[in-house]
Motif scaffolding. Structure first.
Motif, PDB file in Angstrom:
ATOM      1  N   ARG A 162      -7.997   3.359  -2.137  1.00  8.36           N
ATOM      2  CA  ARG A 162      -6.745   3.124  -2.857  1.00  8.36           C
ATOM      3  C   ARG A 162      -5.975   1.945  -2.237  1.00  8.36           C
ATOM      4  O   ARG A 162      -5.428   1.099  -2.935  1.00  8.36           O
ATOM      5  CB  ARG A 162      -5.904   4.404  -2.822  1.00  8.36           C
ATOM      6  N   TYR A 285      -5.230  11.053  -5.001  1.00  7.96           N
ATOM      7  CA  TYR A 285      -5.408  12.489  -5.111  1.00  7.96           C
ATOM      8  C   TYR A 285      -6.565  12.899  -4.210  1.00  7.96           C
ATOM      9  O   TYR A 285      -7.637  12.298  -4.258  1.00  7.96           O
ATOM     10  CB  TYR A 285      -5.699  12.896  -6.560  1.00  7.96           C
ATOM     11  N   GLN A 296      -5.474   5.598  -7.510  1.00  2.62           N
ATOM     12  CA  GLN A 296      -4.808   4.919  -8.617  1.00  2.62           C
ATOM     13  C   GLN A 296      -5.125   3.427  -8.540  1.00  2.62           C
ATOM     14  O   GLN A 296      -5.016   2.816  -7.471  1.00  2.62           O
ATOM     15  CB  GLN A 296      -3.302   5.146  -8.526  1.00  2.62           C
ATOM     16  N   PHE A 302      -5.601   6.901 -12.567  1.00  2.00           N
ATOM     17  CA  PHE A 302      -6.297   7.553 -11.458  1.00  2.00           C
ATOM     18  C   PHE A 302      -7.780   7.625 -11.797  1.00  2.00           C
ATOM     19  O   PHE A 302      -8.160   8.184 -12.823  1.00  2.00           O
ATOM     20  CB  PHE A 302      -5.759   8.973 -11.248  1.00  2.00           C
ATOM     21  N   PRO A 364      -2.888  12.191 -14.929  1.00  2.00           N
ATOM     22  CA  PRO A 364      -2.049  12.597 -13.782  1.00  2.00           C
ATOM     23  C   PRO A 364      -1.257  13.874 -14.031  1.00  2.00           C
ATOM     24  O   PRO A 364      -0.053  13.868 -14.093  1.00  2.00           O
ATOM     25  CB  PRO A 364      -1.123  11.402 -13.582  1.00  2.00           C
TER      26      PRO A 364
END
Ligand SMILES: [Zn+2]
Length: 479
Positions: A162, A285, A296, A302, A364
């Motif tokens: 990420r 996540y 993301q 995501f 999300p």
């Protein structure tokens, strides 16, 4: 089985006793370990990079192949799955449908694994050092997962991805506002509520010492050191941003991105944090069990990591289940199969992302399944919907909604005394409207919101739901 904790507790006790120079030295030494880890993560991310943009049919084949290997390993070496030996010949036939065969395996709950831990551990996990990770226990008792050190590092790499997607380059400074007790809790009013590691370029800010009196010290050090990124729990970022906003302070520094994890970023938090830090807000996540994760991208979607674990329903081969059932593709020490994680994961099969990555897109809506309010008429109100109620409440730093019983909601507000009355009036009106006048709503001032061991505030706490499920069991959810 011999396994070491990723961070031994005794280290924390020693750390607290060595004073600021000693702590700075310790963090810098730890920085060398971080640099080695980042090098290992970068290598692993290079290996899996081709999967980011593969055609989707290839994803389905790749995951099926890994799933097959994992299921064969489980039937052969994990006591819990010994009774499934009749599946072995089917699994070993490469023309068979591994997804369909997965559904022959039982659904596994956290409670079952905890009660029968030995039977979930492989007798022949293969070579390599074994480590264990524990969940924080926000929603129940801690849950321990065993895995190879290599698996742990690789899964960390997927979380790190990420950062890379949002522009991290080697040598960038990162400010951290997470649960680490880098300034001893015994120091009630530290002059410098942070520590610096030059080795891996981290500015560690203490989440535990933020008050309206010293918030300026945090903002000063951020302006002085100008880190490229700031990461934190949404609630920690919110509280710092709220202090800045209340003081009418405009920062003369903006990070390239604000990173968050561990909690949902609610809309009212996003608005405030985005306004104060003036940067895109990018989420992650993950779960402590290291079975699945998502990052993301720069387009705000995501993307599931794909290579770590399989979410039932992530392709249209199996129906999506809620809470999600997940199966590891990597952990051969404790292979969690059709594991009920307690999270709601929704996958958008028909969407494509403008970023060009083909990795499955997760909508999300991730929340602990237990975190909603239930009205007397049986309506379930999700936390995401409740956040609207908290928009534009002057003087409120943090809030927590607690459902005590069928008809009572208590809203805890971390705010100064004079802000309570006007905020309460607004909240009781808005919240009363949301629950159609079915419930009593009380607001109380509470500057010490209930935190988990890692320093996270849970936005919605439903005492009724936590009473109905045995401790540590995933919240029940019926469709
Ligand atoms: Zn994307």
């Amino acid at each position: 089985m011999k396994a070491r904790d990723v961070i031994p507790h005794s280290a924390n006790e020693i750390y607290d006793r060595i004073g600021r120079p000693g702590q700075t030295l310790a963090l810098n030494l730890f920085g060398f370990r971080n640099r080695r880890r980042i090098a290992a993560w970068t290598r692993y991310l290079g290996e899996v990079a081709p999967t980011e943009r593969m055609p989707r049919e290839e994803h389905v084949r790749l995951v099926e192949e890994r799933l097959r290997g994992l299921l064969i390993h489980a039937v052969r070496t994990v006591p819990r799955y010994e009774s499934l030996t009749s599946l072995l010949s089917h699994l070993e036939d490469p023309s068979s449908d591994a997804y369909a065969l997965l559904t022959e395996f039982p659904v596994v709950t956290k409670q079952d694994v905890k009660e029968n831990l030995e039977s979930y551990l492989s007798r022949d996990p293969g070579p390599g050092k074994i480590v264990k990770t524990k969940t924080s226990g926000t929603t129940g008792t801690p849950f321990t997962t065993y895995m190879h050190d290599k698996t742990f590092t690789d899964m960390d790499a997927l979380w790190w991805r990420r950062n890379v997607w949002s522009g991290y380059r080697n040598g960038d400074w990162i400010a951290r506002l997470v649960g680490e007790a880098i300034v001893p809790l015994s120091e009630t009013d530290p002059r410098k509520p942070w520590r610096v590691s030059w080795v891996d370029r981290r500015l560690y800010l203490s989440t535990w010492h933020l008050t309206s009196d010293n918030a300026h010290a945090y903002l000063d050090v951020l302006e002085e050191r100008r880190p490229a990124f700031i990461m934190g729990y949404p609630s920690s970022l919110e509280i710092l941003a709220a202090f800045a906003s209340e003081a009418g302070r405009t920062l003369d520094w903006s990070p390239r991105a604000v990173w968050y994890s561990s909690e949902m970023m609610h809309e009212h938090q996003r608005e405030l944090v985005g306004r104060v830090f003036g940067a895109p807000i990018v989420g992650l996540y993950g779960c402590a069990e290291r079975v699945v994760s998502a990052s993301q991208c720069e387009e705000g979607r995501f993307h599931l990591s794909l290579v770590d674990g399989f979410v039932e329903g992530q392709f249209d081969r199996l129906p999506l289940r809620q809470p999600a059932l997940v199966t590891t593709l990597t952990n051969r020490v404790m292979p969690l199969i059709r594991f009920d994680l307690g999270d709601v994961i929704d996958v958008a099969h028909d969407e494509t992302c403008p970023c060009g990555r083909t990795l499955p897109i997760m909508r999300p809506v991730v929340a602990r399944a237990g975190d909603w309010l239930v009205t007397p008429s049986g309506r379930r109100i999700a936390p995401a919907g409740l956040t609207l109620v908290f928009k534009d409440l002057p003087g409120v730093r943090r809030s927590q909604i607690e459902q005590l019983d069928e008809r009572t909601i208590v809203i805890h507000l971390d705010a100064d005394e004079e802000a309570i009355a006007p905020a309460s009036a607004l909240l009781e009106e808005r919240m009363g409207h949301l629950v159609s006048g079915e419930m009593e709503i009380r607001c109380v001032r509470d500057t010490e919101l209930e935190m988990s061991a890692t320093g996270k505030v849970q936005f919605v706490v439903n005492r009724m739901r936590s009473n109905e499920a045995p401790e540590g069991a995933p919240a029940k959810l019926t469709k």
